[in-house]
Design a protein around this motif. Structure first.
Motif, PDB file in Angstrom:
ATOM      1  N   HIS A 166       0.437  -1.356   0.059  1.00 36.85           N
ATOM      2  CA  HIS A 166       0.284  -0.237  -0.109  1.00 36.85           C
ATOM      3  C   HIS A 166       0.898   1.189  -0.082  1.00 36.85           C
ATOM      4  O   HIS A 166       0.661   2.546   0.711  1.00 36.85           O
ATOM      5  CB  HIS A 166      -0.833  -0.243   1.090  1.00 36.85           C
ATOM      6  CG  HIS A 166      -1.970  -1.340   1.581  1.00 36.85           C
ATOM      7  ND1 HIS A 166      -3.337  -1.582  -0.053  1.00 36.85           N
ATOM      8  CD2 HIS A 166      -1.979  -1.722   2.407  1.00 36.85           C
ATOM      9  CE1 HIS A 166      -3.355  -2.672   0.438  1.00 36.85           C
ATOM     10  NE2 HIS A 166      -2.737  -3.015   1.800  1.00 36.85           N
TER      11      HIS A 166
ATOM     12  N   ILE B 288       0.927   7.905  -8.283  1.00 40.06           N
ATOM     13  CA  ILE B 288      -0.896   8.334  -8.106  1.00 40.06           C
ATOM     14  C   ILE B 288      -1.011   9.588  -8.934  1.00 40.06           C
ATOM     15  O   ILE B 288      -2.027   9.568  -8.734  1.00 40.06           O
ATOM     16  CB  ILE B 288      -0.886   8.651  -6.749  1.00 40.06           C
ATOM     17  CG1 ILE B 288      -0.493   7.579  -5.580  1.00 40.06           C
ATOM     18  CG2 ILE B 288      -1.870   8.932  -5.541  1.00 40.06           C
ATOM     19  CD1 ILE B 288      -0.873   6.151  -5.879  1.00 40.06           C
TER      20      ILE B 288
ATOM     21  N   ILE C 159      -0.407  16.042  -3.382  1.00 41.08           N
ATOM     22  CA  ILE C 159      -0.845  15.791  -2.599  1.00 41.08           C
ATOM     23  C   ILE C 159      -0.270  16.094  -1.735  1.00 41.08           C
ATOM     24  O   ILE C 159       0.929  16.620  -1.192  1.00 41.08           O
ATOM     25  CB  ILE C 159       0.109  13.934  -2.594  1.00 41.08           C
ATOM     26  CG1 ILE C 159      -0.465  13.358  -3.782  1.00 41.08           C
ATOM     27  CG2 ILE C 159       0.296  12.805  -1.293  1.00 41.08           C
ATOM     28  CD1 ILE C 159       0.338  12.128  -4.233  1.00 41.08           C
TER      29      ILE C 159
ATOM     30  N   ASN D  26      -1.510  10.867   7.967  1.00 45.18           N
ATOM     31  CA  ASN D  26      -1.567  10.216   6.684  1.00 45.18           C
ATOM     32  C   ASN D  26      -1.704  11.222   4.924  1.00 45.18           C
ATOM     33  O   ASN D  26      -1.662  12.282   5.402  1.00 45.18           O
ATOM     34  CB  ASN D  26      -2.814   9.196   6.529  1.00 45.18           C
ATOM     35  CG  ASN D  26      -4.107  10.436   6.921  1.00 45.18           C
ATOM     36  OD1 ASN D  26      -4.367  10.203   7.953  1.00 45.18           O
ATOM     37  ND2 ASN D  26      -4.674  11.093   5.482  1.00 45.18           N
ATOM     38  N   ASP D  27      -0.649  10.751   4.507  1.00 43.46           N
ATOM     39  CA  ASP D  27      -1.406  11.859   3.065  1.00 43.46           C
ATOM     40  C   ASP D  27      -3.155  12.135   3.057  1.00 43.46           C
ATOM     41  O   ASP D  27      -3.683  11.342   3.022  1.00 43.46           O
ATOM     42  CB  ASP D  27      -0.705  10.513   2.358  1.00 43.46           C
ATOM     43  CG  ASP D  27       0.407  11.056   1.654  1.00 43.46           C
ATOM     44  OD1 ASP D  27       1.434  11.279   2.702  1.00 43.46           O
ATOM     45  OD2 ASP D  27       1.521  10.261   1.017  1.00 43.46           O
TER      46      ASP D  27
ATOM     47  N   TRP E 114      -5.154  13.435  -0.863  1.00 42.71           N
ATOM     48  CA  TRP E 114      -4.719  13.666  -1.901  1.00 42.71           C
ATOM     49  C   TRP E 114      -5.472  14.572  -2.305  1.00 42.71           C
ATOM     50  O   TRP E 114      -6.271  14.373  -2.468  1.00 42.71           O
ATOM     51  CB  TRP E 114      -5.437  12.575  -3.009  1.00 42.71           C
ATOM     52  CG  TRP E 114      -4.464  11.384  -2.546  1.00 42.71           C
ATOM     53  CD1 TRP E 114      -3.131  11.129  -2.411  1.00 42.71           C
ATOM     54  CD2 TRP E 114      -4.679   9.711  -2.548  1.00 42.71           C
ATOM     55  NE1 TRP E 114      -2.620  10.306  -1.978  1.00 42.71           N
ATOM     56  CE2 TRP E 114      -3.950   9.161  -2.238  1.00 42.71           C
ATOM     57  CE3 TRP E 114      -5.759   9.206  -3.617  1.00 42.71           C
ATOM     58  CZ2 TRP E 114      -3.839   7.628  -2.845  1.00 42.71           C
ATOM     59  CZ3 TRP E 114      -5.581   8.086  -3.342  1.00 42.71           C
ATOM     60  CH2 TRP E 114      -4.624   7.143  -2.998  1.00 42.71           C
TER      61      TRP E 114
ATOM     62  N   TYR F 174      -6.092   9.733   2.472  1.00 44.55           N
ATOM     63  CA  TYR F 174      -5.295   8.265   2.172  1.00 44.55           C
ATOM     64  C   TYR F 174      -5.191   7.364   3.509  1.00 44.55           C
ATOM     65  O   TYR F 174      -4.199   7.036   3.843  1.00 44.55           O
ATOM     66  CB  TYR F 174      -4.231   7.940   1.092  1.00 44.55           C
ATOM     67  CG  TYR F 174      -2.988   6.968   1.183  1.00 44.55           C
ATOM     68  CD1 TYR F 174      -4.586   6.053   0.565  1.00 44.55           C
ATOM     69  CD2 TYR F 174      -2.317   6.146   1.585  1.00 44.55           C
ATOM     70  CE1 TYR F 174      -3.755   4.507   0.125  1.00 44.55           C
ATOM     71  CE2 TYR F 174      -1.616   5.116   1.058  1.00 44.55           C
ATOM     72  CZ  TYR F 174      -2.849   4.191  -0.093  1.00 44.55           C
ATOM     73  OH  TYR F 174      -1.888   3.315  -0.133  1.00 44.55           O
TER      74      TYR F 174
ATOM     75  N   VAL G 176      -9.632   4.193   0.551  1.00 43.33           N
ATOM     76  CA  VAL G 176      -9.516   4.220  -0.473  1.00 43.33           C
ATOM     77  C   VAL G 176      -9.167   2.718  -1.135  1.00 43.33           C
ATOM     78  O   VAL G 176      -8.665   1.833  -0.130  1.00 43.33           O
ATOM     79  CB  VAL G 176      -8.034   4.274  -0.576  1.00 43.33           C
ATOM     80  CG1 VAL G 176      -6.946   4.344  -2.137  1.00 43.33           C
ATOM     81  CG2 VAL G 176      -7.870   6.197  -1.172  1.00 43.33           C
TER      82      VAL G 176
ATOM     83  N   ILE H 292      -6.240   0.974  -5.206  1.00 41.48           N
ATOM     84  CA  ILE H 292      -5.010   1.622  -7.129  1.00 41.48           C
ATOM     85  C   ILE H 292      -5.015   0.607  -7.877  1.00 41.48           C
ATOM     86  O   ILE H 292      -3.608  -0.691  -7.608  1.00 41.48           O
ATOM     87  CB  ILE H 292      -4.218   2.295  -5.792  1.00 41.48           C
ATOM     88  CG1 ILE H 292      -4.659   3.366  -4.876  1.00 41.48           C
ATOM     89  CG2 ILE H 292      -3.217   2.846  -6.763  1.00 41.48           C
ATOM     90  CD1 ILE H 292      -3.649   3.137  -4.080  1.00 41.48           C
TER      91      ILE H 292
ATOM     92  N   ILE I 292      -8.292   5.144  -8.880  1.00 42.89           N
ATOM     93  CA  ILE I 292      -8.161   4.696  -8.169  1.00 42.89           C
ATOM     94  C   ILE I 292      -9.455   4.974  -8.110  1.00 42.89           C
ATOM     95  O   ILE I 292     -10.402   5.648  -8.380  1.00 42.89           O
ATOM     96  CB  ILE I 292      -7.769   6.403  -6.972  1.00 42.89           C
ATOM     97  CG1 ILE I 292      -5.961   5.792  -7.265  1.00 42.89           C
ATOM     98  CG2 ILE I 292      -8.023   5.606  -5.864  1.00 42.89           C
ATOM     99  CD1 ILE I 292      -5.585   7.294  -7.546  1.00 42.89           C
TER     100      ILE I 292
ATOM    101  N   ILE J  37     -13.059   4.803  -4.605  1.00 43.38           N
ATOM    102  CA  ILE J  37     -13.196   4.928  -3.295  1.00 43.38           C
ATOM    103  C   ILE J  37     -14.415   4.399  -2.534  1.00 43.38           C
ATOM    104  O   ILE J  37     -14.943   4.498  -3.967  1.00 43.38           O
ATOM    105  CB  ILE J  37     -12.477   6.457  -2.824  1.00 43.38           C
ATOM    106  CG1 ILE J  37     -13.603   7.135  -3.749  1.00 43.38           C
ATOM    107  CG2 ILE J  37     -10.527   7.180  -3.383  1.00 43.38           C
ATOM    108  CD1 ILE J  37     -13.387   8.841  -3.253  1.00 43.38           C
TER     109      ILE J  37
END
Length: 168
Positions: A96, A103, A122, A128-129, A131, A143, A148, A151, A158, A160
């Motif tokens: 992951h 991305i 990003i 967490n990231d 987007w 993310y 998510v 991917i 992607i 979601i």
């Protein structure tokens, strides 16, 4: 393949240190002393620099380059984009984990296969990231596993499952 790793936003001090806003992943590896970065000046030459020092300061990446010891030697590069070879043998992706360049540009779909938009940026938030997805509006997609679901780097898509209120 070269990927964008940041933008020179300003200089710092008089000894040639620069402030970088990173657009990249794995900055602690990419910006280590001895690593090589390039600045491709539009319509001009490509400049190659070897990193002499790296530190963080107020959320920005601070770099010096070998052979640059004066603000006058680097100031003209403010606003320029820094690129670097994508492949780093020492960067092993875990499950992951993805390169930002894999991305950014992907199309995001909800769980009914309705396109929401494309990932354009990003942000690293610590936990967490996040987007930035640009469609009819701009959406911030965390993310996280709850959101998510899939991917497909090869297919540039992607999938979601939006939390309540995420796409409002």
């Amino acid at each position: 393949m070269k990927v964008e790793v940041g933008k020179i936003v300003n200089t710092h001090g008089v000894k040639g240190e620069i402030k970088i806003k990173s657009d990249s992943d794995f900055t602690e590896t990419r910006f280590q002393p001895g690593e090589v970065v390039e600045i491709e000046r539009e319509g001009k030459e490509t400049l190659e620099f070897k990193i002499a020092s790296y530190r963080m300061h107020k959320g920005l990446h601070m770099l010096t380059f070998e052979g640059i010891n004066n603000i006058n030697d680097i100031e003209y590069l403010k606003g320029e984009t820094i690129v670097q070879e994508r492949d780093h043998e020492e960067i092993e992706l875990g499950e992951h984990e993805y390169f930002y360049s894999d991305i950014i540009g992907c199309t995001v779909f909800d769980d009914e296969d309705t396109p929401i938009g494309r990932v354009i940026e990003i942000f690293e938030t610590g936990a967490n990231d996040v987007w930035v997805v640009k469609g009819d509006k701009e959406y911030l997609i965390p993310y996280i596993a709850d959101v998510v679901k899939d991917i497909d780097v090869e297919g540039r898509s992607i999938k979601i499952t939006p939390m309540e209120g995420l796409l409002d």
